[in-house]
Design a protein around this motif. Sequence first.
Motif, mmCIF file in Angstrom:
data_model
loop_
_atom_site.group_PDB
_atom_site.id
_atom_site.type_symbol
_atom_site.label_atom_id
_atom_site.label_comp_id
_atom_site.label_asym_id
_atom_site.label_seq_id
_atom_site.Cartn_x
_atom_site.Cartn_y
_atom_site.Cartn_z
ATOM 1 N N GLN A 13 1.137 -1.765 -0.085
ATOM 2 C CA GLN A 13 -0.090 -0.338 -0.312
ATOM 3 C C GLN A 13 0.818 1.288 -0.121
ATOM 4 O O GLN A 13 0.355 2.219 -0.978
ATOM 5 N N HIS A 14 2.346 1.066 1.177
ATOM 6 C CA HIS A 14 2.970 2.437 0.914
ATOM 7 C C HIS A 14 3.237 2.455 -0.925
ATOM 8 O O HIS A 14 3.601 3.464 -0.277
ATOM 9 N N ARG A 15 3.840 1.541 -1.520
ATOM 10 C CA ARG A 15 4.311 1.494 -2.360
ATOM 11 C C ARG A 15 3.057 1.919 -3.084
ATOM 12 O O ARG A 15 3.817 3.001 -4.194
ATOM 13 N N PHE A 40 1.173 4.270 -2.425
ATOM 14 C CA PHE A 40 0.827 5.316 -2.264
ATOM 15 C C PHE A 40 2.121 6.818 -3.066
ATOM 16 O O PHE A 40 1.490 7.855 -3.015
ATOM 17 N N HIS A 41 2.948 5.504 -2.633
ATOM 18 C CA HIS A 41 3.787 6.645 -4.053
ATOM 19 C C HIS A 41 4.129 6.097 -5.242
ATOM 20 O O HIS A 41 4.292 7.375 -5.988
ATOM 21 N N ARG A 42 4.135 5.285 -6.394
ATOM 22 C CA ARG A 42 3.492 5.474 -6.992
ATOM 23 C C ARG A 42 2.337 6.212 -8.268
ATOM 24 O O ARG A 42 2.508 6.901 -9.235
ATOM 25 N N LEU A 81 -1.818 12.932 -1.747
ATOM 26 C CA LEU A 81 -2.416 12.394 -0.446
ATOM 27 C C LEU A 81 -1.432 11.742 0.467
ATOM 28 O O LEU A 81 -0.865 12.357 1.381
ATOM 29 N N HIS A 82 -0.444 11.432 0.045
ATOM 30 C CA HIS A 82 0.867 10.620 1.400
ATOM 31 C C HIS A 82 1.748 11.957 1.293
ATOM 32 O O HIS A 82 2.535 12.092 1.803
ATOM 33 N N LYS A 83 1.794 12.500 0.024
ATOM 34 C CA LYS A 83 3.018 13.955 0.377
ATOM 35 C C LYS A 83 2.720 14.923 1.461
ATOM 36 O O LYS A 83 3.652 15.389 1.888
ATOM 37 N N VAL A 84 1.717 14.845 2.371
ATOM 38 C CA VAL A 84 1.223 15.453 3.389
ATOM 39 C C VAL A 84 1.914 14.415 4.682
ATOM 40 O O VAL A 84 3.282 15.087 5.456
ATOM 41 N N HIS A 85 2.412 13.670 4.311
ATOM 42 C CA HIS A 85 3.659 13.238 5.432
ATOM 43 C C HIS A 85 5.165 13.700 4.904
ATOM 44 O O HIS A 85 5.842 13.861 5.844
ATOM 45 N N HIS A 86 5.447 13.454 4.249
ATOM 46 C CA HIS A 86 6.754 13.788 3.817
ATOM 47 C C HIS A 86 6.828 14.834 3.963
ATOM 48 O O HIS A 86 9.040 15.007 3.226
ATOM 49 N N ALA A 87 6.416 16.184 3.535
ATOM 50 C CA ALA A 87 6.336 17.406 3.338
ATOM 51 C C ALA A 87 6.803 17.594 4.784
ATOM 52 O O ALA A 87 7.835 18.937 4.457
ATOM 53 N N ILE A 146 16.240 7.721 5.421
ATOM 54 C CA ILE A 146 16.202 7.569 4.095
ATOM 55 C C ILE A 146 15.282 7.894 3.465
ATOM 56 O O ILE A 146 14.849 8.260 1.804
ATOM 57 N N HIS A 147 14.101 7.005 3.693
ATOM 58 C CA HIS A 147 13.276 7.151 2.767
ATOM 59 C C HIS A 147 11.998 8.184 2.751
ATOM 60 O O HIS A 147 11.637 8.959 2.443
ATOM 61 N N HIS A 148 13.226 9.366 3.837
ATOM 62 C CA HIS A 148 12.178 10.740 4.028
ATOM 63 C C HIS A 148 13.454 11.736 3.424
ATOM 64 O O HIS A 148 12.906 13.047 3.706
#
Length: 270
Positions: A107-109, A111-113, A120-126, A204-206
Motif C-alpha cells: 500500500q505504501h509503495r 501511495f508513492h507510485r 495525499l501521501h505528500k502531506v506525510h513527506h513534506a 533515508i525514506h524521508h
Amino acid sequence: MIDEIAAIRLGVFLTILALMMGLESLFPARRLAKNPQTANMATRWLGNFGLLIIASVMARLLLPLGLAGFAVYTSQMQWGLLPAIDLPLWANIGISILLLDMLIYWQHRLFHRIPLLWRLHKVHHADRHVDSSTALRFHPLEIIISIGIKALAIVVIGVPAEAVVLFEILLNGFAIFNHANIRLPLRIEKAARYLLVTQALHRIHHSQIMAESNTNFGFSIIWWDRLFSTYARAASKADDKINIGLSDYPDVKQNAWLTGLLWLPFTGKK
Ligand SMILES: [Zn+2]
C-alpha cells in the motif's frame, strides 16, 4: 469489550509516544534545521497532532467500532480464506499479521507510485524534520483509504479480530519507533536491520532525493524491502546531513501549518 480494546490501544500508543519523545529530547539524532523552510517545533507539532485528531475523529465517524469491531462481525460470518482452512487460532493470528504487514508495505509503495495517492501521501513527506510526531501526520483521506484497504483484506483473508487489534497496536507502535529522532547504538543498529525498520533506515525514506525516498517502504519488519528489492542501507549523505522533506514545498504555511497540510493534496501539478 471494544471499549477495553480501545483503552489498551490508547494506553500503548501514549506509552510508546511518551518514551520516544523523551528519548529524542534527550538524545536527538538530528537538530531541527534553522532556515525559513523549516517550521519550529511548536508549529510542526500543532500541525502533526492536529492532523491526527482530525483523522481519528473521521475514522470514528466512518467505522464507530473500528476495524476490530468489523473483524468480530466478519469472523462470526466465517468470511475469508482462513476460516475455510481451519488452522488453530494462534496460526491464523500469525499468518494474518504477516500478510497485513506485507499489504501495508505494498500500500505504501502504491501511495508513492500512483499520482493521485501521492498527492495525499505528500502531506506525510513534506515535513522538514522527522520525529515521533511525523508518524502521526497523515492526511485524513489517506487514513480513510487505508482503512478501506485493510477492511477489504480482513474480509478476503478472514483475519480474526485478535489479529486486527494486535496488528494495529504493532503498526502504530513501530511507526512511532521508526520515525523517532534517535539513533540506535551501532551494534544494535546492525543487528536490528535484519529484522526491523530502524530510524536511520526510515530517514533515508524521508530524503528529498526521489531515488532515496523510493526505498525502505516497510513500517515494522524490514523483510519486505529486502525481499522486494527496495532496501537501501545508506543515503548519498550521512544520516545527520540528509535533506529531509519535499523540495516543492518550501513554505512553512504549506509544509507545517494545519490548514496548509489539509489543503496540500489539492494544490500543485502533481
Ligand atoms: Zn512514504
